[in-house]
Write an enzyme that holds these catalytic residues in place. Structure first.
Site, mmCIF file in Angstrom:
data_model
loop_
_atom_site.group_PDB
_atom_site.id
_atom_site.type_symbol
_atom_site.label_atom_id
_atom_site.label_comp_id
_atom_site.label_asym_id
_atom_site.label_seq_id
_atom_site.Cartn_x
_atom_site.Cartn_y
_atom_site.Cartn_z
ATOM 1 N N LYS A 277 20.003 37.550 16.820
ATOM 2 C CA LYS A 277 19.289 36.257 16.700
ATOM 3 C C LYS A 277 19.602 35.628 15.366
ATOM 4 O O LYS A 277 19.991 36.328 14.403
ATOM 5 C CB LYS A 277 17.772 36.444 16.861
ATOM 6 C CG LYS A 277 17.088 37.326 15.801
ATOM 7 C CD LYS A 277 16.702 36.634 14.508
ATOM 8 C CE LYS A 277 16.133 37.604 13.490
ATOM 9 N NZ LYS A 277 16.093 37.167 12.113
ATOM 10 N N ASP B 257 10.144 41.955 15.017
ATOM 11 C CA ASP B 257 11.106 41.109 15.738
ATOM 12 C C ASP B 257 11.401 41.610 17.152
ATOM 13 O O ASP B 257 12.132 40.956 17.895
ATOM 14 C CB ASP B 257 12.431 41.041 14.965
ATOM 15 C CG ASP B 257 12.357 40.105 13.767
ATOM 16 O OD1 ASP B 257 11.407 39.304 13.702
ATOM 17 O OD2 ASP B 257 13.254 40.190 12.903
#
Ligand code: ATP
Length: 286
Positions: free
Chosen positions: A10, A136
Site C-alpha cells: 500500500k 495496518d
C-alpha cells in the site's frame, strides 16, 4: 493441499496523526490504496502440528516474529485447529519501507487460511482478527482504497482514485515505525487535508489528488534522513505531479498519468537509488 494468494503493498495518499491516546497508541487518519507491487503467499497444509515459515528474501524473520506466522497462529488458536501449515513468502515488497509488506503478508495469510480451512469468515471478521496482529492488517484485508481511523483498524472503503502510474524509490535504509511515532512532535506540524483528499478521489480529480498528498511523519523522517528529502526533490525535478513519503518511510512515491513520464522518473532515479519500481495503482480490491 496448496493455496496461493497475492499480498499487495500500500501507499499512503494521506497520513495524519490527531493526538496520542491514553492507551499509548496514536489516533490516526490515513487514506491508503493498494498498488501493483506484491508478495505472493503460498500456503501448504502439513501433517505435523506446527507452523513453518520460509521466505525468498533475506531480512524477514522465519519464526513467530513473522506477521504471517502470527496470523496463522491466531486463527489456529481461535478455531482450535491442529492443522499444520507451511507458509512460503515470495518477497517482492521492500522490508521496513512504509509499504506495509508484513501487514499485507499477514492479511493474505488470514484470507488464504479462511479458504483453505473453510472457515467462512466475512471480510469484516477477518479485518477484526487482523487488528490484533497490527494496525495496518485490517486495511490490507480489505485492500483497494480506504480511510483508516482509530489506530488504523477502523476502515471505511472509498472509491478507487483515477488510474495513474506510481514510481517508488526506497533508499537503502530501513525505518522503524515505532521510533518515528516516538519522535513525532505534533506542535506546529502541517496536517494533511483528509476530507479534501476524499472528495478529490470521489470526483476522480487527479490534479487535486496530486496537490493534496500529505504525511505528518515526513516531519520526523525527512529531518533524520536527508536522503529521503533528496529523492523527493529529484522526483519533483523529473516531473512527478505529486510526491510523498509513504507511511513512516523511507520509500517515496511520485504520481504521473503518462507512462513515458513514469519511465523518465524511473530512469532518473535508478542512477542513485538501488530500489526503484514503476507500478500501477490497483485502486479496487482484488
Ligand atoms: P508499515 O508500512 O505497516 O509500517 P513497513 O513496510 O514499514 O510496514 P514491514 O516491511 O512490514 O515494514 O516490516 C517491518 C518489520 O516487521 C521488520 O522489522 C520485519 O523484520 C518485520 N516483519 C515481520 N513479518 C514480516 C513479513 N512477513 N514481511 C516483512 N517484514 C516482516
Amino acid at each position: 493441499m496448496k493455496h496461493s494468494i497475492k499480498a499487495p503493498a500500500k501507499i499512503n495518499l494521506t497520513l495524519d496523526v490527531l493526538h496520542k491516546r491514553e492507551d499509548g497508541y496514536h489516533e490516526v487518519e490515513m487514506i491508503m490504496t493498494t498498488i501493483d507491487l506484491a508478495d505472493r503467499i503460498e500456503l501448504t497444509t502439513l501433517k505435523e502440528d506446527l507452523i513453518s515459515i520460509e521466505s525468498s528474501g533475506g531480512f524477514v524473520p522465519s519464526d513467530s516474529r513473522n506477521l504471517a506466522y502470527q496470523a496463522a497462529d491466531l486463527l489456529r488458536n481461535k478455531f482450535g485447529r491442529k492443522d499444520g501449515i507451511h507458509i512460503f513468502i515470495d518477497k517482492q515488497i521492500p522490508v521496513s519501507a512504509g509499504l506495509a509488506g508484513g501487514s499485507s503478508d499477514a492479511a493474505a495469510t488470514l484470507k488464504g487460511l479462511n479458504q483453505l480451512w473453510h472457515l467462512n469468515l466475512t471480510t469484516k471478521e477477518l479485518a477484526d482478527i487482523g487488528a490484533e496482529i497490527g494496525s495496518d492488517v485490517s486495511f490490507c484485508v480489505y485492500g483497494g482504497t480506504a480511510l483508516a481511523k482509530g489506530r488504523g483498524e477502523i476502515i471505511r472503503q472509498i472509491p478507487a482514485p483515477p488510474p495513474c502510474w506510481i514510481v517508488l524509490a526506497k533508499p537503502t535504509l530501513g525505518v522503524s515505525t515505532a521510533d518515528v511515532y516516538r519522535q513525532l512532535n505534533l506542535d506546529g506540524v502541517a496536517h494533511p487535508q483528509t476530507e479534501i483528499m476524499i472528495n478529490a478521489i470521489e470526483q476522480k480529480d487527479y490534479n487535486l489528488i496530486s496537490n493534496t498528498l500529505g504525511n505528518v511523519l515526513e516531519s520526523v523522517t525527512l529531518q533524520q534522513y536527508p536522503e529521503v528529502n533528496h529523492i523527493k526533490e529529484q522526483m519533483d525535478r523529473l516531473g512527478a505531479d505529486g510526491v510523498l513519503m509513504s507511511g513512516s518511510g523511507p520509500t517515496v512515491f511520485g504520481l504521473t498519468l503518462h507512462e513515458s513520464r513514469a519511465q523518465r522518473i524511473y530512469n532518473g532515479l535508478r542512477g542513485f537509488c538501488n530500489e526503484v519500481y514503476m507500478v500501477r495503482m490497483l485502486g479496487e480490491p482484488e
